[in-house]
Write an enzyme that holds these catalytic residues in place. Sequence first.
Site, PDB file in Angstrom:
ATOM      1  N   GLY A 175     -33.007  27.424 -62.993  1.00  0.00           N
ATOM      2  CA  GLY A 175     -33.571  26.282 -61.961  1.00  0.00           C
ATOM      3  C   GLY A 175     -34.447  26.733 -61.128  1.00  0.00           C
ATOM      4  O   GLY A 175     -34.832  26.419 -59.904  1.00  0.00           O
ATOM      5  N   LYS A 184     -17.965  21.979 -57.551  1.00  0.00           N
ATOM      6  CA  LYS A 184     -18.370  23.580 -57.288  1.00  0.00           C
ATOM      7  C   LYS A 184     -17.093  24.175 -57.426  1.00  0.00           C
ATOM      8  O   LYS A 184     -16.977  25.044 -57.703  1.00  0.00           O
ATOM      9  CB  LYS A 184     -19.049  23.430 -55.626  1.00  0.00           C
ATOM     10  CG  LYS A 184     -20.474  23.212 -55.755  1.00  0.00           C
ATOM     11  CD  LYS A 184     -20.834  23.302 -54.444  1.00  0.00           C
ATOM     12  CE  LYS A 184     -22.619  22.891 -54.344  1.00  0.00           C
ATOM     13  NZ  LYS A 184     -23.089  23.115 -53.102  1.00  0.00           N
ATOM     14  N   ARG A 219     -16.115  27.201 -59.607  1.00  0.00           N
ATOM     15  CA  ARG A 219     -15.546  28.364 -59.263  1.00  0.00           C
ATOM     16  C   ARG A 219     -14.124  28.875 -59.936  1.00  0.00           C
ATOM     17  O   ARG A 219     -14.171  30.228 -60.360  1.00  0.00           O
ATOM     18  CB  ARG A 219     -15.166  28.214 -57.973  1.00  0.00           C
ATOM     19  CG  ARG A 219     -16.150  28.408 -56.707  1.00  0.00           C
ATOM     20  CD  ARG A 219     -15.825  28.233 -55.385  1.00  0.00           C
ATOM     21  NE  ARG A 219     -16.743  28.582 -54.284  1.00  0.00           N
ATOM     22  CZ  ARG A 219     -16.622  28.834 -53.074  1.00  0.00           C
ATOM     23  NH1 ARG A 219     -15.466  29.136 -52.654  1.00  0.00           N
ATOM     24  NH2 ARG A 219     -17.536  28.823 -52.139  1.00  0.00           N
ATOM     25  N   HIS A 264     -22.151  13.569 -45.651  1.00  0.00           N
ATOM     26  CA  HIS A 264     -22.300  14.983 -45.266  1.00  0.00           C
ATOM     27  C   HIS A 264     -22.841  15.093 -43.920  1.00  0.00           C
ATOM     28  O   HIS A 264     -22.309  16.013 -43.276  1.00  0.00           O
ATOM     29  CB  HIS A 264     -23.238  15.786 -46.192  1.00  0.00           C
ATOM     30  CG  HIS A 264     -22.949  15.895 -47.692  1.00  0.00           C
ATOM     31  ND1 HIS A 264     -23.601  15.991 -48.649  1.00  0.00           N
ATOM     32  CD2 HIS A 264     -21.454  15.572 -48.094  1.00  0.00           C
ATOM     33  CE1 HIS A 264     -22.973  16.014 -49.786  1.00  0.00           C
ATOM     34  NE2 HIS A 264     -21.743  15.581 -49.517  1.00  0.00           N
TER      35      HIS A 264
END
Length: 424
Positions: free
Chosen positions: A126, A250, A254, A382
Amino acid sequence: MLSTEIPWETQLGRKRWRRPPWEKEMETTNVGEDGDDEKGMVLFKRECNDKDCKLGQNNPTGMEFKDHRELRLIHIIGRNGQYGLWSLKNTLLYYIRLPCTLNLHTEFTNKTHRELRMKLKVLIIGGTGYIGKRLVKASLQQGHETYVLQRSDIGGDVEKVQMLLSFKKQGARLLIGSFNDHRSLVEAVKQVDIVICTISGGHQLLLQLKLVVAIKEAGNIKRFLPSEFGANPARMGDAMEQGRAIFDDKMVVRKAIEDAGIPFTYVSANCFAGIFVGGLCQVGHFLPSRESVVLYGDGNQKAVFMDEDDVAAYTIRTIDDPRTVNKTVYLRPPANILSQREVVGIWEKLIGKELKKSSLSEQNILNIMKEKDLAEQGVWSHFYHFFYQGCLANFEIEDDAEEAFLLYPDIKYTKMEDYLKQYL
């Protein structure tokens, strides 16, 4: 016993270290046995004038020194040919590894700490993205052999092609690979020591599960840094449903990393300044107004803001630091823990003018969210958690986590007052 004959001039790459001016003041002591990992050592003593000197932390020898104010340089030799150096410089204690067997003796400072770190092979996936391109630059600046994954189908995007070519001019190497080609991922990973992934958006995060499989198969990676760089997802389990998917994904990544036994570091960088501070923390604004601003609630909830280049600099510093392995590292330097109202106040001071302020209540923002599509609802949710609940700064860092500001005090991070000056 270890030899005390340490050459005063040793070639290390292009750097040459010469006899220290205080050589005659030095007393040499032998401790331990040669070849005993992290126990065999040569201890050099020299009086430290700083009355506040402290031994510090992270001494893997477990040894205690009766008068640590005399500690100047410890030289550790292990069976693997790597070295550890500790030096008391003011109140800081450092640990580094060198890539080859050589005897080195030099006064140790923050500068030499950076210069002597093991040079690693770092693959950034990326690398043409918002934070990825900064990580490429930081990795090169810190002297690592830097690789960027190049998709075979990227030829249709001229801007990304030009960026990749610019990376090559700066010294980076390009590796062809794709998440759709397992063998290409494995072959790319086999060529490096560290993998950093920065892909983002939608369910692209789960593509990292393929990367985890490739890293596990390759079996040579010393550290994997998955795509995180925002709020710590482990603390966002109660996030609103509209924006929780990114945190859930995420956490899935993990779990896969940890189940595979891959050494990792998770970087929690909180709010990128370009996305938040540039628009005075208003959704969809990236330039600061000189006329008005909308405050979320009373505007007093604290958040954490980071210059994106600093995020990259701190991140690259973690990749070979034994203190950060299998831990979350928070980026939240104290001067950048600010409320929206404080950010606005900094801007007002810079332009010499008070902005017209209005306020968006908690209920109003929830009503606005209902009118947005799902992707926009995620963004607004958020902002809700950050600026109404203060979830980025209303807690103490966990015992099993680290704070980059304390680990790397030599990094001169950008304060938001200086960041906003570029908009004048």
